[in-house]
Enzyme design. Structure first.
Site, PDB file in Angstrom:
ATOM      1  N   GLY A   9       0.827  -1.199   0.000  1.00 39.47           N
ATOM      2  CA  GLY A   9       0.000   0.000   0.000  1.00 39.47           C
ATOM      3  C   GLY A   9       0.857   1.243   0.000  1.00 39.47           C
ATOM      4  O   GLY A   9       2.009   1.222  -0.435  1.00 39.47           O
ATOM      5  N   CYS A  10       0.297   2.342   0.481  1.00 42.74           N
ATOM      6  CA  CYS A  10       1.011   3.613   0.538  1.00 42.74           C
ATOM      7  C   CYS A  10       2.341   3.426   1.257  1.00 42.74           C
ATOM      8  O   CYS A  10       2.386   2.959   2.394  1.00 42.74           O
ATOM      9  CB  CYS A  10       0.155   4.661   1.247  1.00 42.74           C
ATOM     10  SG  CYS A  10       1.016   6.216   1.515  1.00 42.74           S
ATOM     11  N   PHE A  11       3.425   3.812   0.609  1.00 43.00           N
ATOM     12  CA  PHE A  11       4.735   3.499   1.171  1.00 43.00           C
ATOM     13  C   PHE A  11       5.112   4.295   2.409  1.00 43.00           C
ATOM     14  O   PHE A  11       6.011   3.917   3.140  1.00 43.00           O
ATOM     15  CB  PHE A  11       5.835   3.546   0.120  1.00 43.00           C
ATOM     16  CG  PHE A  11       5.997   4.779  -0.722  1.00 43.00           C
ATOM     17  CD1 PHE A  11       5.492   6.021  -0.371  1.00 43.00           C
ATOM     18  CD2 PHE A  11       6.692   4.682  -1.919  1.00 43.00           C
ATOM     19  CE1 PHE A  11       5.676   7.136  -1.169  1.00 43.00           C
ATOM     20  CE2 PHE A  11       6.890   5.797  -2.737  1.00 43.00           C
ATOM     21  CZ  PHE A  11       6.380   7.026  -2.352  1.00 43.00           C
ATOM     22  N   TRP A  12       4.437   5.388   2.689  1.00 39.67           N
ATOM     23  CA  TRP A  12       4.805   6.188   3.868  1.00 39.67           C
ATOM     24  C   TRP A  12       4.612   5.400   5.152  1.00 39.67           C
ATOM     25  O   TRP A  12       5.481   5.389   6.018  1.00 39.67           O
ATOM     26  CB  TRP A  12       4.004   7.476   3.923  1.00 39.67           C
ATOM     27  CG  TRP A  12       4.191   8.402   2.768  1.00 39.67           C
ATOM     28  CD1 TRP A  12       5.322   8.555   1.994  1.00 39.67           C
ATOM     29  CD2 TRP A  12       3.236   9.315   2.242  1.00 39.67           C
ATOM     30  NE1 TRP A  12       5.111   9.505   1.036  1.00 39.67           N
ATOM     31  CE2 TRP A  12       3.835   9.996   1.155  1.00 39.67           C
ATOM     32  CE3 TRP A  12       1.926   9.626   2.585  1.00 39.67           C
ATOM     33  CZ2 TRP A  12       3.167  10.961   0.422  1.00 39.67           C
ATOM     34  CZ3 TRP A  12       1.259  10.601   1.849  1.00 39.67           C
ATOM     35  CH2 TRP A  12       1.878  11.258   0.781  1.00 39.67           C
ATOM     36  N   VAL A  14       4.264   2.105   5.446  1.00 41.96           N
ATOM     37  CA  VAL A  14       5.059   0.877   5.401  1.00 41.96           C
ATOM     38  C   VAL A  14       6.486   1.180   5.850  1.00 41.96           C
ATOM     39  O   VAL A  14       7.069   0.472   6.678  1.00 41.96           O
ATOM     40  CB  VAL A  14       5.025   0.250   3.992  1.00 41.96           C
ATOM     41  CG1 VAL A  14       5.874  -1.015   3.940  1.00 41.96           C
ATOM     42  CG2 VAL A  14       3.583  -0.046   3.564  1.00 41.96           C
TER      43      VAL A  14
END
Length: 154
Positions: A9-12, A14
């Site tokens: 999903g959104c890499f921030w 993760v």
């Protein structure tokens, strides 16, 4: 040091989640798995590059195993939703494990099977060879940390 690459999903969020694990030396956000060379955030957001928002983790295998990284990966997102996590929709938000060696591939596939047995829904996570990882722009690195946030997951 070894590398591991994940898309969840959104890499921030993760990135922030993996940074907290003891034994993880670094986690950077970027793009991988697609066709376009040197994509930008704007390019990837069009859902036309084939790239996933991903993180590349540098870890010390004497302090944290690849198996533990995989366990964290499975627990921190929903691997049963195709091309989405929460409100984020598109192939760039897919669930994927990008392996860097035959050993990582074997371990990732066994881990996926283990978690599939525990899930009532099919796991759609891709297990694919790592390809070129394009580091995201500086403003995307440690995005949540720069804003005093710990997570952005729903």
């Amino acid at each position: 040091m070894e590398k591991a690459t994940f898309a969840a999903g959104c890499f921030w969020g993760v990135e922030a989640s993996f940074r907290e694990l003891p034994g993880v030396q670094d986690a950077i956000v970027g793009y991988t798995g697609g066709d376009m060379a040197n994509p930008t955030y704007r390019d990837v957001c069009t859902d036309r590059t084939g790239h996933a928002e991903a993180i590349e983790v540098t870890f010390d295998p004497t302090k944290i195993s690849y198996e533990k990284l995989l366990e964290h990966f499975w627990k921190m997102h929903d691997p049963t939703t195709l091309n989405r996590q929460g409100p984020d929709v598109g192939t760039q938000y897919r669930s994927a494990i990008f392996f860097h060696s035959p050993e990582q591939e074997k371990t990732a596939r066994a881990s996926k099977e283990h978690w599939q047995q525990r899930s009532s829904r099919p796991i759609v996570t891709e297990v694919v060879p790592a390809s070129t990882f394009y580091k995201a722009e500086d403003y995307n690195q440690r995005y949540l940390e720069k804003r005093g946030l710990k997570a952005c997951h729903i």
